[in-house]
Design a protein around this motif. Sequence first.
Motif, PDB file in Angstrom:
ATOM      1  N   ARG A  84      52.063  42.469  41.654  1.00 35.29           N
ATOM      2  CA  ARG A  84      50.672  42.113  41.995  1.00 35.29           C
ATOM      3  C   ARG A  84      50.355  40.686  41.561  1.00 35.29           C
ATOM      4  O   ARG A  84      49.654  39.962  42.265  1.00 35.29           O
ATOM      5  CB  ARG A  84      49.697  43.078  41.334  1.00 35.29           C
ATOM      6  N   LYS A  85      50.889  40.259  40.445  1.00 39.05           N
ATOM      7  CA  LYS A  85      50.653  38.890  39.989  1.00 39.05           C
ATOM      8  C   LYS A  85      51.373  37.890  40.885  1.00 39.05           C
ATOM      9  O   LYS A  85      50.823  36.827  41.233  1.00 39.05           O
ATOM     10  CB  LYS A  85      51.113  38.728  38.539  1.00 39.05           C
ATOM     11  N   ASP A  86      52.599  38.209  41.275  1.00 40.14           N
ATOM     12  CA  ASP A  86      53.351  37.311  42.141  1.00 40.14           C
ATOM     13  C   ASP A  86      52.686  37.153  43.499  1.00 40.14           C
ATOM     14  O   ASP A  86      52.733  36.065  44.107  1.00 40.14           O
ATOM     15  CB  ASP A  86      54.783  37.820  42.319  1.00 40.14           C
ATOM     16  N   SER A  87      52.081  38.229  43.985  1.00 41.15           N
ATOM     17  CA  SER A  87      51.397  38.168  45.282  1.00 41.15           C
ATOM     18  C   SER A  87      49.951  37.694  45.155  1.00 41.15           C
ATOM     19  O   SER A  87      49.236  37.651  46.156  1.00 41.15           O
ATOM     20  CB  SER A  87      51.420  39.549  45.941  1.00 41.15           C
ATOM     21  N   GLN A  88      49.533  37.364  43.931  1.00 37.28           N
ATOM     22  CA  GLN A  88      48.187  36.860  43.631  1.00 37.28           C
ATOM     23  C   GLN A  88      47.097  37.888  43.916  1.00 37.28           C
ATOM     24  O   GLN A  88      45.939  37.536  44.120  1.00 37.28           O
ATOM     25  CB  GLN A  88      47.905  35.573  44.416  1.00 37.28           C
ATOM     26  N   ALA A  89      47.465  39.171  43.909  1.00 41.21           N
ATOM     27  CA  ALA A  89      46.444  40.212  44.005  1.00 41.21           C
ATOM     28  C   ALA A  89      45.662  40.326  42.701  1.00 41.21           C
ATOM     29  O   ALA A  89      44.490  40.726  42.705  1.00 41.21           O
ATOM     30  CB  ALA A  89      47.090  41.553  44.355  1.00 41.21           C
ATOM     31  N   ILE A  90      46.306  39.982  41.587  1.00 40.19           N
ATOM     32  CA  ILE A  90      45.639  39.904  40.293  1.00 40.19           C
ATOM     33  C   ILE A  90      45.917  38.533  39.693  1.00 40.19           C
ATOM     34  O   ILE A  90      46.906  37.880  40.049  1.00 40.19           O
ATOM     35  CB  ILE A  90      46.103  41.020  39.320  1.00 40.19           C
TER      36      ILE A  90
ATOM     37  N   ARG B 128      43.397  41.434  34.931  1.00 43.23           N
ATOM     38  CA  ARG B 128      42.146  40.857  35.418  1.00 43.23           C
ATOM     39  C   ARG B 128      42.375  40.270  36.803  1.00 43.23           C
ATOM     40  O   ARG B 128      43.461  39.781  37.126  1.00 43.23           O
ATOM     41  CB  ARG B 128      41.624  39.781  34.456  1.00 43.23           C
ATOM     42  N   TRP B 129      41.328  40.351  37.630  1.00 42.82           N
ATOM     43  CA  TRP B 129      41.402  39.802  38.979  1.00 42.82           C
ATOM     44  C   TRP B 129      39.982  39.486  39.439  1.00 42.82           C
ATOM     45  O   TRP B 129      39.008  39.736  38.732  1.00 42.82           O
ATOM     46  CB  TRP B 129      42.096  40.774  39.927  1.00 42.82           C
ATOM     47  N   ARG B 130      39.895  38.925  40.611  1.00 42.61           N
ATOM     48  CA  ARG B 130      38.600  38.592  41.193  1.00 42.61           C
ATOM     49  C   ARG B 130      38.395  39.393  42.465  1.00 42.61           C
ATOM     50  O   ARG B 130      39.301  39.493  43.300  1.00 42.61           O
ATOM     51  CB  ARG B 130      38.510  37.091  41.471  1.00 42.61           C
ATOM     52  N   ALA B 131      37.201  39.966  42.609  1.00 39.99           N
ATOM     53  CA  ALA B 131      36.876  40.798  43.758  1.00 39.99           C
ATOM     54  C   ALA B 131      35.613  40.271  44.422  1.00 39.99           C
ATOM     55  O   ALA B 131      34.781  39.611  43.783  1.00 39.99           O
ATOM     56  CB  ALA B 131      36.659  42.255  43.323  1.00 39.99           C
ATOM     57  N   GLY B 132      35.475  40.579  45.705  1.00 39.80           N
ATOM     58  CA  GLY B 132      34.269  40.157  46.410  1.00 39.80           C
ATOM     59  C   GLY B 132      34.097  38.652  46.390  1.00 39.80           C
ATOM     60  O   GLY B 132      35.030  37.883  46.645  1.00 39.80           O
ATOM     61  N   ASP B 133      32.879  38.228  46.076  1.00 39.90           N
ATOM     62  CA  ASP B 133      32.559  36.794  46.014  1.00 39.90           C
ATOM     63  C   ASP B 133      32.905  36.238  44.640  1.00 39.90           C
ATOM     64  O   ASP B 133      32.031  35.843  43.867  1.00 39.90           O
ATOM     65  CB  ASP B 133      31.085  36.580  46.343  1.00 39.90           C
ATOM     66  N   ASP B 134      34.196  36.231  44.324  1.00 38.01           N
ATOM     67  CA  ASP B 134      34.703  35.654  43.079  1.00 38.01           C
ATOM     68  C   ASP B 134      34.103  36.346  41.847  1.00 38.01           C
ATOM     69  O   ASP B 134      33.730  35.705  40.865  1.00 38.01           O
ATOM     70  CB  ASP B 134      34.414  34.157  43.028  1.00 38.01           C
ATOM     71  N   VAL B 135      34.007  37.674  41.899  1.00 43.90           N
ATOM     72  CA  VAL B 135      33.509  38.472  40.777  1.00 43.90           C
ATOM     73  C   VAL B 135      34.693  38.856  39.890  1.00 43.90           C
ATOM     74  O   VAL B 135      35.663  39.456  40.373  1.00 43.90           O
ATOM     75  CB  VAL B 135      32.779  39.739  41.269  1.00 43.90           C
TER      76      VAL B 135
END
Length: 381
Positions: free
Chosen positions: A38-44, A65-72
């Motif tokens: 997931r980190k390599d694919s930039q999902a997180i 940790r990751w960003r969802a929606g409008d950079d949340v």
Amino acid sequence: MLTSLTARSMTPDTVWLARGRHAQGSAEDVLRRSLQQRKDSQAIDDFLELPEDATASAERVFEARWRAGDDVTVRARLSVKPGADGGDGQEWMLVAEAEQPWNHAWPSPTGLFWPQEPDTAWDRDAATHLILGEINPLPQDDKETRRLLRNTVRGGWHIHVVVHEAMTTDDRGRTPVARWLPPGLRHRVVEHHAAPQQLRGLNWALRDSGVQVPRGGAVVLPGAPAPDGYDAQDFSVRAVFLDGSEPADLVDAVTRFAALPRPLPDDAEDALTALRENWHLLTLREELERQRGLVAMYAEALEAMTKSRDLYREAAESAHEALAAYQEAAEAAPARPQPSGPPAPSPLQQLTRTFERFKVKRPATAAGDEETAGRHVTSEQ
């Protein structure tokens, strides 16, 4: 309807919760590989596995940790520990919190931690080992059905849906409702199916819950504890067509149920506290802010200690000044006049002297008595 007599904290609208069981193999190895992908694919953005000495001896913790929606920004914590039954499986608990109220259109945190391949075995209910997001046929025995449904709804971790099949279905009718749900709900639903002949026994098993399943319909179970605002009529669907088409009414019922205010599930409060207070996966900016906060805290503590030291020193100086003033006043005072002649004896001294005179006179009197007695004897002779 099953109710809880214990007051519980409500689930914040920014929090997403899930719990399950990894059936076989090492859950830690699976999580490491999946999170790295997931980190390599930039999902997180990043993930971290806490060292063993930072957690309980029987528990492993992963943060992501990751960003969802409008950079949340979303922070999530998944803990893995041995199963309560002592078998080969491992139980996991996932708590995620966003900076804004949770949107079920965002990716499922469970799907970002665990791999989505069909041969993985992480998607099991911890209590009953039923499959999350898939169809689970009910037992043929009515008592077993009642026991199963009572055990599955306890704790409040999952959304339980019961569907009655009015007739035997083909492969098209074996599509779980989770396939039509928003991503944030697909791993939180446990779907139970009753065969056509099981309707009467099913409703008998559900009588303690206060709900009934219509023939060929479905119902979203209230769970234990039930969420505020639950009404069995509002979450009952009269007809579900198991022909492969979208069960729109059932999808709507599940989505509305997920939006109800719900008490925190069993053990979720401690997990949420650990996410908020024991977070380790910090960005450089967050680490800088944290160090600044520590510096400010230490400065306040040092200032308080310095102020306390100054107050103590002022108090000591005031005490020394008061003692010096007292000594000076004592030296400046006139001397008291001394009485002329020897001091009068005290009553105790007078009594002591009287006893001493008595002791001196007593032997002389005894000698005179002996002399008188000798004279009397001589005269008689």
